[in-house]
Design a protein around this motif. Structure first.
Motif, PDB file in Angstrom:
ATOM      1  N   PRO A 225       0.832  -1.207   0.000  1.00  0.00           N
ATOM      2  CA  PRO A 225       0.000   0.000   0.000  1.00  0.00           C
ATOM      3  C   PRO A 225       0.863   1.253   0.000  1.00  0.00           C
ATOM      4  CG  PRO A 225       0.025  -0.978   2.173  1.00  0.00           C
ATOM      5  CD  PRO A 225       0.749  -1.935   1.273  1.00  0.00           C
ATOM      6  N   PRO A 245      -5.172   1.566  -0.270  1.00  0.00           N
ATOM      7  CA  PRO A 245      -5.070   0.164  -0.686  1.00  0.00           C
ATOM      8  C   PRO A 245      -4.450   0.037  -2.078  1.00  0.00           C
ATOM      9  CG  PRO A 245      -7.264   0.672   0.159  1.00  0.00           C
ATOM     10  CD  PRO A 245      -6.551   1.975  -0.014  1.00  0.00           C
ATOM     11  N   VAL A 259      -5.645 -10.420  -3.529  1.00  0.00           N
ATOM     12  CA  VAL A 259      -5.350  -9.749  -2.255  1.00  0.00           C
ATOM     13  C   VAL A 259      -6.310 -10.225  -1.169  1.00  0.00           C
ATOM     14  CG1 VAL A 259      -5.218  -7.530  -1.085  1.00  0.00           C
ATOM     15  CG2 VAL A 259      -4.403  -7.761  -3.430  1.00  0.00           C
ATOM     16  N   TYR A 262      -4.099  -6.827   4.808  1.00  0.00           N
ATOM     17  CA  TYR A 262      -2.863  -6.090   5.083  1.00  0.00           C
ATOM     18  C   TYR A 262      -2.372  -6.444   6.484  1.00  0.00           C
ATOM     19  CZ  TYR A 262      -4.625  -3.474   1.121  1.00  0.00           C
ATOM     20  OH  TYR A 262      -5.112  -3.156  -0.126  1.00  0.00           O
ATOM     21  N   ALA A 277      -9.375  -6.678   1.008  1.00  0.00           N
ATOM     22  CA  ALA A 277      -8.503  -6.056   0.008  1.00  0.00           C
ATOM     23  C   ALA A 277      -8.675  -4.551  -0.071  1.00  0.00           C
ATOM     24  CB  ALA A 277      -8.770  -6.682  -1.366  1.00  0.00           C
ATOM     25  N   THR A 301       1.017  -5.837   2.056  1.00  0.00           N
ATOM     26  CA  THR A 301      -0.177  -6.464   1.478  1.00  0.00           C
ATOM     27  C   THR A 301      -0.033  -7.977   1.560  1.00  0.00           C
ATOM     28  OG1 THR A 301      -0.333  -4.609  -0.071  1.00  0.00           O
ATOM     29  CG2 THR A 301      -1.679  -6.540  -0.540  1.00  0.00           C
TER      30      THR A 301
END
Length: 371
Positions: A225, A245, A259, A262, A277, A301
């Motif tokens: 990110p 993001p 994804v 995080y 995501a 991520t």
């Protein structure tokens, strides 16, 4: 010809059939009307009689033409091609153009398309938006060619089609269709086959198809990110960490990776994970740091295989936030110590203190005696 013979026919013997005559012609050729079929046999004999003209007259006429003009055969082929093309254009049912997936969300998608060619907007009555072959949305012909399809499981592959109902009929699904949902898995082999169809959507005769085989690339690592920032949180002693993001494709992938969420690292230690995501923030408390006060934070991520991207840019905690977290951590320790102290614990500790005092007195006494 209707009597079974094949060959070139002079253009002056060719006449374009109207729609009514064309339907009648098809009925005759299919044998659905025996009476008319008998009449056509007579007509075919009459036509044959007219074709048996004096070949010398035809030859004289051809020799009188300019040598640079086209031959009758080429003219006949040109006329036939023109009339066939005109007939095809009149029978093709208009269908939507450029159907695209504009946006894919968690459980819904947005699609757009363009009106069909060869028909005025007034002739378009309605559009049917279909999901896996079922009509789920109806869009009027004079409305915006855009639709939001809700309650779609984007983890599965779905086929979205748009039909056009105009004054010329209803178009077919395969003329405006896209696939949405879960993308192709990385590192897998696939075969795509293309089959030729005529303007009516029917398969052509003979071997009119081709295929290509390919392998998808191995999934890459997701991007980290960006624009990571930290500020005081909503409660005393907490931090609000925000970021932008990663950019996602309509299928939910980033750099070939799906994804998952995080994760935050504090001074190199994995601290806390945020799922989703599109998640863009996280609240951190002193308890999340497990007994130490960090100076730097980074965000990574995470994909569905639990692989992590490289570090985002490092964000340094300002001294004011470090002091606030330190005070909050100290208060938590004091609160825990108070909760642990009970009357039974005080009684248990008292004898041990007396024993230590007694030992100290004995040591002093023994030293005095030795002197």
């Amino acid at each position: 010809l209707m009597d079974g013979r094949r060959g070139l026919v002079p253009s002056n013997f060719i006449e374009k059939l109207s729609d009514d005559d064309l339907s009648e012609f098809h009925a005759i050729m299919s044998g659905n009307n025996p009476q008319e079929h008998d009449d056509d046999s007579t007509a075919a004999n009459s036509l044959q009689h007219e074709l048996d003209f004096d070949s010398s007259e035809e030859t004289d006429t051809k020799s009188a033409k300019n040598s640079n003009s086209k031959s009758p055969a080429l003219e006949d082929l040109s006329v036939q091609k023109s009339e066939i093309s005109s007939h095809i254009d009149s029978t093709v049912i208009p269908f939507p153009k450029n159907l695209v997936l504009e946006r894919q969300l968690g459980s819904s998608v947005v699609i757009t398309w363009q009106p069909p060619d060869g028909v005025s907007p007034q002739d378009v009555r309605v559009y049917h938006v279909c999901l896996d072959g079922k009509v789920i949305i109806t869009v009027k012909g004079n409305e915006r060619t855009k639709s939001l399809i809700e309650n779609v499981d984007c983890n599965q592959v779905h086929r979205i089609s748009v039909r056009c109902l105009s004054s010329k009929g209803l178009s077919q699904d395969n003329q405006a269709t896209i696939l949405i949902g879960k993308g192709l898995e990385a590192g897998t082999e696939h075969t795509v086959t293309i089959t030729a169809r005529n303007p009516l959507g029917e398969k052509t005769k003979g071997h009119q198809s081709a295929f290509v085989e390919f392998r998808t690339l191995k999934g890459g690592m997701p991007e980290p990110p960006i624009n990571v920032q930290v500020e005081a949180g909503p409660r005393e002693g907490s931090l609000l960490l925000t970021w932008l993001p990663v950019t996602l494709e309509p299928s939910g992938f980033s750099n070939g990776a799906l994804v998952k969420g995080y994760v935050v690292y504090a001074d190199g230690q994995r601290t806390k994970e945020a799922k989703g995501a599109t998640n863009d923030h996280m609240i951190l408390n002193a308890s999340d740091f497990r007994g130490f006060i960090p100076r730097n934070l980074v965000v990574r991520t995470v994909n569905t295989d639990n692989q992590e991207s490289t570090d985002s840019e490092v964000v340094k905690l300002p001294h004011s936030l470090i002091s606030e977290i330190t005070d909050s951590a100290a208060k938590e320790l004091v609160s825990k110590d108070k909760s642990k102290k009970t009357p039974s614990a005080s009684k248990e500790r008292q004898p041990s203190i007396d024993q230590e005092i007694q030992k100290a007195v004995e040591v002093v006494t023994e030293s005095e005696v030795a002197m």
